[in-house]
Scaffold this motif. Structure first.
Motif, PDB file in Angstrom:
ATOM      1  N   VAL A  90      -0.142   2.466 -12.308  1.00 57.77           N
ATOM      2  CA  VAL A  90      -0.429   1.137 -11.783  1.00 57.77           C
ATOM      3  C   VAL A  90      -1.428   1.305 -10.643  1.00 57.77           C
ATOM      4  N   THR A  91      -2.493   0.552 -10.686  1.00 60.04           N
ATOM      5  CA  THR A  91      -3.483   0.664  -9.610  1.00 60.04           C
ATOM      6  C   THR A  91      -3.527  -0.626  -8.808  1.00 60.04           C
ATOM      7  N   GLN A  92      -3.728  -0.473  -7.519  1.00 57.88           N
ATOM      8  CA  GLN A  92      -3.753  -1.618  -6.619  1.00 57.88           C
ATOM      9  C   GLN A  92      -4.977  -1.561  -5.728  1.00 57.88           C
ATOM     10  N   THR A  93      -5.548  -2.732  -5.483  1.00 59.66           N
ATOM     11  CA  THR A  93      -6.651  -2.856  -4.518  1.00 59.66           C
ATOM     12  C   THR A  93      -6.465  -4.133  -3.700  1.00 59.66           C
ATOM     13  N   PRO A  94      -6.892  -4.141  -2.446  1.00 59.17           N
ATOM     14  CA  PRO A  94      -7.382  -2.990  -1.692  1.00 59.17           C
ATOM     15  C   PRO A  94      -6.226  -2.114  -1.230  1.00 59.17           C
ATOM     16  N   SER A  95      -6.529  -0.936  -0.739  1.00 59.63           N
ATOM     17  CA  SER A  95      -5.459  -0.095  -0.215  1.00 59.63           C
ATOM     18  C   SER A  95      -5.029  -0.588   1.166  1.00 59.63           C
ATOM     19  N   HIS A  96      -5.986  -1.175   1.894  1.00 61.12           N
ATOM     20  CA  HIS A  96      -5.662  -1.712   3.207  1.00 61.12           C
ATOM     21  C   HIS A  96      -6.533  -2.929   3.462  1.00 61.12           C
ATOM     22  N   GLN A  97      -5.908  -4.007   3.909  1.00 59.44           N
ATOM     23  CA  GLN A  97      -6.658  -5.197   4.267  1.00 59.44           C
ATOM     24  C   GLN A  97      -6.203  -5.708   5.628  1.00 59.44           C
ATOM     25  N   VAL A  98      -7.174  -5.974   6.472  1.00 61.52           N
ATOM     26  CA  VAL A  98      -6.897  -6.559   7.780  1.00 61.52           C
ATOM     27  C   VAL A  98      -7.435  -7.977   7.766  1.00 61.52           C
ATOM     28  N   THR A  99      -6.619  -8.931   8.175  1.00 60.35           N
ATOM     29  CA  THR A  99      -7.041 -10.321   8.116  1.00 60.35           C
ATOM     30  C   THR A  99      -6.559 -11.075   9.352  1.00 60.35           C
ATOM     31  N   GLN A 100      -7.189 -12.188   9.604  1.00 60.56           N
ATOM     32  CA  GLN A 100      -6.770 -13.043  10.718  1.00 60.56           C
ATOM     33  C   GLN A 100      -5.687 -13.992  10.232  1.00 60.56           C
ATOM     34  N   MET A 101      -4.767 -14.309  11.115  1.00 61.76           N
ATOM     35  CA  MET A 101      -3.713 -15.264  10.797  1.00 61.76           C
ATOM     36  C   MET A 101      -4.327 -16.566  10.279  1.00 61.76           C
ATOM     37  N   GLY A 102      -3.740 -17.105   9.223  1.00 62.51           N
ATOM     38  CA  GLY A 102      -4.236 -18.345   8.645  1.00 62.51           C
ATOM     39  C   GLY A 102      -5.218 -18.146   7.505  1.00 62.51           C
ATOM     40  N   GLN A 103      -5.727 -16.944   7.336  1.00 60.79           N
ATOM     41  CA  GLN A 103      -6.665 -16.665   6.254  1.00 60.79           C
ATOM     42  C   GLN A 103      -5.931 -16.431   4.940  1.00 60.79           C
ATOM     43  N   GLU A 104      -6.647 -16.627   3.860  1.00 65.41           N
ATOM     44  CA  GLU A 104      -6.118 -16.363   2.522  1.00 65.41           C
ATOM     45  C   GLU A 104      -6.385 -14.910   2.144  1.00 65.41           C
ATOM     46  N   VAL A 105      -5.433 -14.327   1.458  1.00 65.18           N
ATOM     47  CA  VAL A 105      -5.566 -12.942   1.008  1.00 65.18           C
ATOM     48  C   VAL A 105      -5.190 -12.868  -0.475  1.00 65.18           C
ATOM     49  N   ILE A 106      -5.946 -12.092  -1.217  1.00 64.64           N
ATOM     50  CA  ILE A 106      -5.596 -11.822  -2.615  1.00 64.64           C
ATOM     51  C   ILE A 106      -5.440 -10.323  -2.788  1.00 64.64           C
ATOM     52  N   LEU A 107      -4.281  -9.920  -3.257  1.00 56.08           N
ATOM     53  CA  LEU A 107      -4.017  -8.515  -3.556  1.00 56.08           C
ATOM     54  C   LEU A 107      -4.030  -8.353  -5.072  1.00 56.08           C
ATOM     55  N   ARG A 108      -4.698  -7.304  -5.518  1.00 58.52           N
ATOM     56  CA  ARG A 108      -4.899  -7.129  -6.949  1.00 58.52           C
ATOM     57  C   ARG A 108      -4.168  -5.907  -7.483  1.00 58.52           C
ATOM     58  N   CYS A 109      -3.762  -6.024  -8.720  1.00 55.95           N
ATOM     59  CA  CYS A 109      -2.988  -4.964  -9.366  1.00 55.95           C
ATOM     60  C   CYS A 109      -3.415  -4.888 -10.821  1.00 55.95           C
ATOM     61  N   VAL A 110      -3.526  -3.676 -11.334  1.00 57.98           N
ATOM     62  CA  VAL A 110      -3.704  -3.488 -12.770  1.00 57.98           C
ATOM     63  C   VAL A 110      -2.484  -2.729 -13.267  1.00 57.98           C
ATOM     64  N   PRO A 111      -1.576  -3.441 -13.934  1.00 61.37           N
ATOM     65  CA  PRO A 111      -0.372  -2.763 -14.430  1.00 61.37           C
ATOM     66  C   PRO A 111      -0.706  -1.808 -15.578  1.00 61.37           C
ATOM     67  N   ILE A 112       0.266  -1.025 -15.965  1.00 63.47           N
ATOM     68  CA  ILE A 112       0.102  -0.137 -17.110  1.00 63.47           C
ATOM     69  C   ILE A 112      -0.058  -0.994 -18.371  1.00 63.47           C
ATOM     70  N   SER A 113      -0.981  -0.597 -19.254  1.00 68.46           N
ATOM     71  CA  SER A 113      -1.495  -1.518 -20.266  1.00 68.46           C
ATOM     72  C   SER A 113      -0.452  -2.037 -21.253  1.00 68.46           C
ATOM     73  N   ASN A 114       0.519  -1.270 -21.642  1.00 69.33           N
ATOM     74  CA  ASN A 114       1.474  -1.752 -22.640  1.00 69.33           C
ATOM     75  C   ASN A 114       2.735  -2.324 -22.015  1.00 69.33           C
ATOM     76  N   HIS A 115       2.715  -2.489 -20.685  1.00 66.95           N
ATOM     77  CA  HIS A 115       3.888  -3.032 -20.009  1.00 66.95           C
ATOM     78  C   HIS A 115       3.895  -4.561 -20.077  1.00 66.95           C
ATOM     79  N   LEU A 116       5.106  -5.099 -20.086  1.00 66.51           N
ATOM     80  CA  LEU A 116       5.264  -6.531 -20.288  1.00 66.51           C
ATOM     81  C   LEU A 116       5.785  -7.267 -19.056  1.00 66.51           C
TER      82      LEU A 116
END
Lengths: 115, 113
Positions: free
Chosen positions: A4-30
């Motif tokens: 399973v891969t995730q990006t970003p590894s580290h994100q710094v943000t200001q309070m009130g901002q929107e954040v999107i964390l991304r993941c690519v699961p293993i391909s045959n997983h449900l």
């Protein structure tokens, strides 16, 4: 070995901002999950996702959180308006079988720091 | 709500000593899994126990599931420095049909060489 891969590894943000964390699961997983871990503490369940919809969510997963599987490979966690207490390591996990029937494969995590 | 408690929170041992962590659930579990998290790493699956009273071994690690399926333990014989990390139990509640795993607080093991 698939992972399973995730990006970003580290994100710094200001309070009130929107954040999107991304993941690519293993391909045959449900089954897909987001957990979070505040530094040095337990791993807390946020949400489970199956068949393109949320199957269960915790009380932590309030209206500021949302998940999406936009393109059949990525699985994203969006935090709409971050708060200081959202600072944590966010782990994505996937499972071929219903968790508890089979193991969860965790990504390396995305560390979110809210200032 | 459903809770999984784990003790102790920390354990420091001399290399070669044994180590045990205990896990207790407030409700009956359909099964229990154990994960290891190295410092700075992510949880990695170790084992799953399903049957009441089940005992499984992996080299120096022995895992037990209680008769009532509400408690579990992990015992490490003759610890090595490579055993350092946090050990989590994670239980699936019998009534859950979504696969949600509830993690214990973890036991952090330090091994002095």
């Amino acid at each position: 070995e698939p992972e399973v891969t995730q990006t970003p590894s580290h994100q710094v943000t200001q309070m009130g901002q929107e954040v999107i964390l991304r993941c690519v699961p293993i391909s045959n997983h449900l089954y897909f999950y987001w957990y979070r871990q505040i530094l040095g503490q337990k791993v807390e369940f946020l949400v489970s996702f199956y068949n393109n919809e949320i199957s269960e969510k915790s009380e932590i997963f309030d209206d500021q959180f949302s998940v999406e599987r936009p393109d059949g490979s990525n699985f994203t966690l969006k935090i709409r308006s971050t708060k200081l207490e959202d600072s944590a390591m966010y782990f994505c996990a996937s499972s071929e079988l219903l968790a508890g029937s089979g193991e969860l494969f965790f990504g390396e995590g995305s560390r979110l720091t809210v200032l | 709500g459903q809770q999984v408690m784990q003790i102790p929170q920390y354990q420091h041992v001399q290399e070669g000593e044994d180590f045990t962590t205990y896990c207790n659930s407030s409700t009956t579990l359909s099964n229990i899994q154990w994960y290891k998290q190295r410092p700075g790493g992510h949880p990695v699956f170790l084992i799953q126990l399903v049957k009441s009273g089940e005992v499984k071994k992996q080299k120096r690690l022995t895992f037990q599931f209680g008769e009532a399926k509400k408690n579990s333990s992990l015992h490490i014989t003759a610890t090595q420095t490579t055993d350092v990390g946090t050990y989590f139990c994670a239980g699936r509640v019998s009534s859950s049909n979504t696969g949600k795993l509830i993690f214990g607080q973890g036991t952090t093991l330090q091994v002095k060489p």
